[in-house]
Design a protein around this motif. Structure first.
Motif, PDB file in Angstrom:
ATOM      1  N   ILE A 132      13.219 -25.016  16.322  1.00 29.87           N
ATOM      2  CA  ILE A 132      13.610 -23.666  15.913  1.00 29.87           C
ATOM      3  C   ILE A 132      12.813 -23.213  14.698  1.00 29.87           C
ATOM      4  N   LYS A 133      12.525 -24.131  13.792  1.00 27.44           N
ATOM      5  CA  LYS A 133      11.667 -23.763  12.656  1.00 27.44           C
ATOM      6  C   LYS A 133      10.263 -23.413  13.128  1.00 27.44           C
ATOM      7  N   ASP A 134       9.771 -24.110  14.165  1.00 27.43           N
ATOM      8  CA  ASP A 134       8.467 -23.762  14.735  1.00 27.43           C
ATOM      9  C   ASP A 134       8.480 -22.337  15.285  1.00 27.43           C
ATOM     10  N   ALA A 135       9.589 -21.952  15.905  1.00 30.35           N
ATOM     11  CA  ALA A 135       9.712 -20.585  16.429  1.00 30.35           C
ATOM     12  C   ALA A 135       9.603 -19.574  15.291  1.00 30.35           C
ATOM     13  N   ILE A 136      10.215 -19.893  14.155  1.00 29.12           N
ATOM     14  CA  ILE A 136      10.158 -19.000  12.995  1.00 29.12           C
ATOM     15  C   ILE A 136       8.734 -18.912  12.449  1.00 29.12           C
ATOM     16  N   LEU A 137       8.024 -20.035  12.442  1.00 28.53           N
ATOM     17  CA  LEU A 137       6.630 -20.014  11.974  1.00 28.53           C
ATOM     18  C   LEU A 137       5.766 -19.123  12.864  1.00 28.53           C
ATOM     19  N   ILE A 138       6.019 -19.171  14.148  1.00 27.94           N
ATOM     20  CA  ILE A 138       5.230 -18.387  15.097  1.00 27.94           C
ATOM     21  C   ILE A 138       5.619 -16.912  15.058  1.00 27.94           C
ATOM     22  N   LYS A 139       6.931 -16.662  14.948  1.00 27.59           N
ATOM     23  CA  LYS A 139       7.426 -15.274  14.963  1.00 27.59           C
ATOM     24  C   LYS A 139       8.451 -15.111  13.839  1.00 27.59           C
ATOM     25  N   PRO A 140       7.974 -14.850  12.630  1.00 29.89           N
ATOM     26  CA  PRO A 140       8.868 -14.773  11.465  1.00 29.89           C
ATOM     27  C   PRO A 140       9.948 -13.698  11.553  1.00 29.89           C
ATOM     28  N   ASP A 141       9.821 -12.763  12.474  1.00 29.89           N
ATOM     29  CA  ASP A 141      10.842 -11.722  12.608  1.00 29.89           C
ATOM     30  C   ASP A 141      11.772 -11.979  13.798  1.00 29.89           C
ATOM     31  N   PHE A 142      11.834 -13.211  14.271  1.00 31.39           N
ATOM     32  CA  PHE A 142      12.685 -13.571  15.405  1.00 31.39           C
ATOM     33  C   PHE A 142      14.082 -13.916  14.892  1.00 31.39           C
ATOM     34  N   LYS A 143      14.912 -12.904  14.825  1.00 35.13           N
ATOM     35  CA  LYS A 143      16.251 -13.023  14.259  1.00 35.13           C
ATOM     36  C   LYS A 143      17.074 -14.115  14.921  1.00 35.13           C
ATOM     37  N   ALA A 144      16.967 -14.238  16.230  1.00 33.20           N
ATOM     38  CA  ALA A 144      17.750 -15.245  16.953  1.00 33.20           C
ATOM     39  C   ALA A 144      17.459 -16.658  16.467  1.00 33.20           C
ATOM     40  N   ALA A 145      16.238 -16.908  16.062  1.00 32.31           N
ATOM     41  CA  ALA A 145      15.901 -18.239  15.551  1.00 32.31           C
ATOM     42  C   ALA A 145      16.671 -18.512  14.258  1.00 32.31           C
ATOM     43  N   TYR A 146      16.712 -17.536  13.362  1.00 33.60           N
ATOM     44  CA  TYR A 146      17.465 -17.703  12.116  1.00 33.60           C
ATOM     45  C   TYR A 146      18.955 -17.896  12.397  1.00 33.60           C
ATOM     46  N   ASP A 147      19.504 -17.088  13.314  1.00 36.81           N
ATOM     47  CA  ASP A 147      20.927 -17.179  13.659  1.00 36.81           C
ATOM     48  C   ASP A 147      21.277 -18.564  14.193  1.00 36.81           C
ATOM     49  N   ASN A 148      20.475 -19.044  15.130  1.00 40.30           N
ATOM     50  CA  ASN A 148      20.761 -20.342  15.738  1.00 40.30           C
ATOM     51  C   ASN A 148      20.565 -21.490  14.753  1.00 40.30           C
ATOM     52  N   LEU A 149      19.558 -21.400  13.912  1.00 39.47           N
ATOM     53  CA  LEU A 149      19.348 -22.434  12.905  1.00 39.47           C
ATOM     54  C   LEU A 149      20.509 -22.460  11.915  1.00 39.47           C
ATOM     55  N   ALA A 150      20.964 -21.301  11.519  1.00 37.49           N
ATOM     56  CA  ALA A 150      22.125 -21.227  10.625  1.00 37.49           C
ATOM     57  C   ALA A 150      23.341 -21.869  11.278  1.00 37.49           C
ATOM     58  N   TYR A 151      23.520 -21.603  12.553  1.00 37.15           N
ATOM     59  CA  TYR A 151      24.678 -22.148  13.252  1.00 37.15           C
ATOM     60  C   TYR A 151      24.601 -23.671  13.353  1.00 37.15           C
ATOM     61  N   ILE A 152      23.431 -24.201  13.625  1.00 34.37           N
ATOM     62  CA  ILE A 152      23.268 -25.658  13.684  1.00 34.37           C
ATOM     63  C   ILE A 152      23.565 -26.275  12.325  1.00 34.37           C
ATOM     64  N   TYR A 153      23.015 -25.693  11.271  1.00 33.87           N
ATOM     65  CA  TYR A 153      23.300 -26.217   9.930  1.00 33.87           C
ATOM     66  C   TYR A 153      24.796 -26.139   9.621  1.00 33.87           C
ATOM     67  N   PHE A 154      25.432 -25.050  10.038  1.00 35.83           N
ATOM     68  CA  PHE A 154      26.873 -24.909   9.833  1.00 35.83           C
ATOM     69  C   PHE A 154      27.632 -26.037  10.529  1.00 35.83           C
ATOM     70  N   LEU A 155      27.321 -26.278  11.789  1.00 31.35           N
ATOM     71  CA  LEU A 155      28.012 -27.323  12.538  1.00 31.35           C
ATOM     72  C   LEU A 155      27.768 -28.706  11.957  1.00 31.35           C
ATOM     73  N   LYS A 156      26.633 -28.893  11.313  1.00 29.46           N
ATOM     74  CA  LYS A 156      26.316 -30.173  10.667  1.00 29.46           C
ATOM     75  C   LYS A 156      26.927 -30.265   9.270  1.00 29.46           C
ATOM     76  N   GLY A 157      27.579 -29.197   8.826  1.00 32.61           N
ATOM     77  CA  GLY A 157      28.202 -29.194   7.502  1.00 32.61           C
ATOM     78  C   GLY A 157      27.229 -28.934   6.372  1.00 32.61           C
ATOM     79  N   LEU A 158      26.042 -28.465   6.704  1.00 31.66           N
ATOM     80  CA  LEU A 158      25.011 -28.168   5.702  1.00 31.66           C
ATOM     81  C   LEU A 158      25.081 -26.679   5.375  1.00 31.66           C
ATOM     82  N   PHE A 159      26.130 -26.312   4.658  1.00 31.26           N
ATOM     83  CA  PHE A 159      26.430 -24.907   4.414  1.00 31.26           C
ATOM     84  C   PHE A 159      25.370 -24.172   3.599  1.00 31.26           C
ATOM     85  N   PRO A 160      24.812 -24.762   2.528  1.00 29.60           N
ATOM     86  CA  PRO A 160      23.781 -24.012   1.783  1.00 29.60           C
ATOM     87  C   PRO A 160      22.571 -23.643   2.653  1.00 29.60           C
TER      88      PRO A 160
END
Length: 187
Positions: free
Chosen positions: A76-104
């Protein structure tokens, strides 16, 4: 001296159709250096970037489902590097971090998401939930209120706002599963 720019474009299209995105992008970068047909090259380049970044997010979500969190996050970070304006990548990465308890980390990526679309009710609701989990109740209240001001509806958001104001526990609205709809969205 003949110009073979159309050959570059045709080759890039062939790679693209075969889902060989890296190769297609490399060919188009060579074509850009030739300086001909910039509109055709830009259009094709943008289509490849869009498709490739969505594919990377989907792969990341597949890895997440298999509990390979390192590869999930990496894709997902690779997707952001390729397309920095791909909102869905940020949303999904945030959700994964949330589920892992990595809130910051989740907060960082949700803030990036909001920079791309500051009217996303779900992002504000989610930020409220995360800030609540972090014990930052005043910020949680502010995010819930922002979600409401943008048109969030339903009893859940009102309950979460009341609980955050009182420091009580509430149910998480995003815990139902990964947000696959973002991976294939136009993002």
């Amino acid at each position: 001296k003949p110009n073979f720019i159309e050959s570059y474009i045709n080759l890039a299209e062939a790679y693209f159709l075969n889902k060989q995105h890296k190769e297609a992008l490399a060919i188009l970068n060579e074509a850009k250096k030739k300086g001909k047909n910039p509109n055709t090259i830009s259009f094709l380049y943008n289509e490849i970037v869009k498709d490739y970044s969505a594919e990377l997010v989907e792969e990341g979500l597949d890895y997440f489902q298999k509990e390979n969190f390192v590869l999930a996050i990496s894709k997902i970070k690779d997707a952001i590097l390729i397309k920095p304006d791909f909102k869905a990548a940020y949303d999904n990465l945030a959700y994964i971090y949330f589920l892992k308890g990595l809130f910051p980390e989740a907060v960082i990526y949700l803030n990036n998401s909001i920079e791309l679309d500051n009217r996303d009710v779900n992002a504000y609701k989610f930020l409220g939930e995360i800030k609540y989990q972090m014990g930052e109740y005043a910020q949680a209240v502010a995010y819930f209120k922002e979600a409401l001001s943008l048109g969030a509806d339903g009893a859940e958001i009102h309950n979460n706002l009341c609980f955050a104001e009182q420091g009580k526990v509430f149910r998480h609205g995003w815990s139902a599963g990964l947000r696959y709809e973002y991976a294939t969205g136009s993002g």
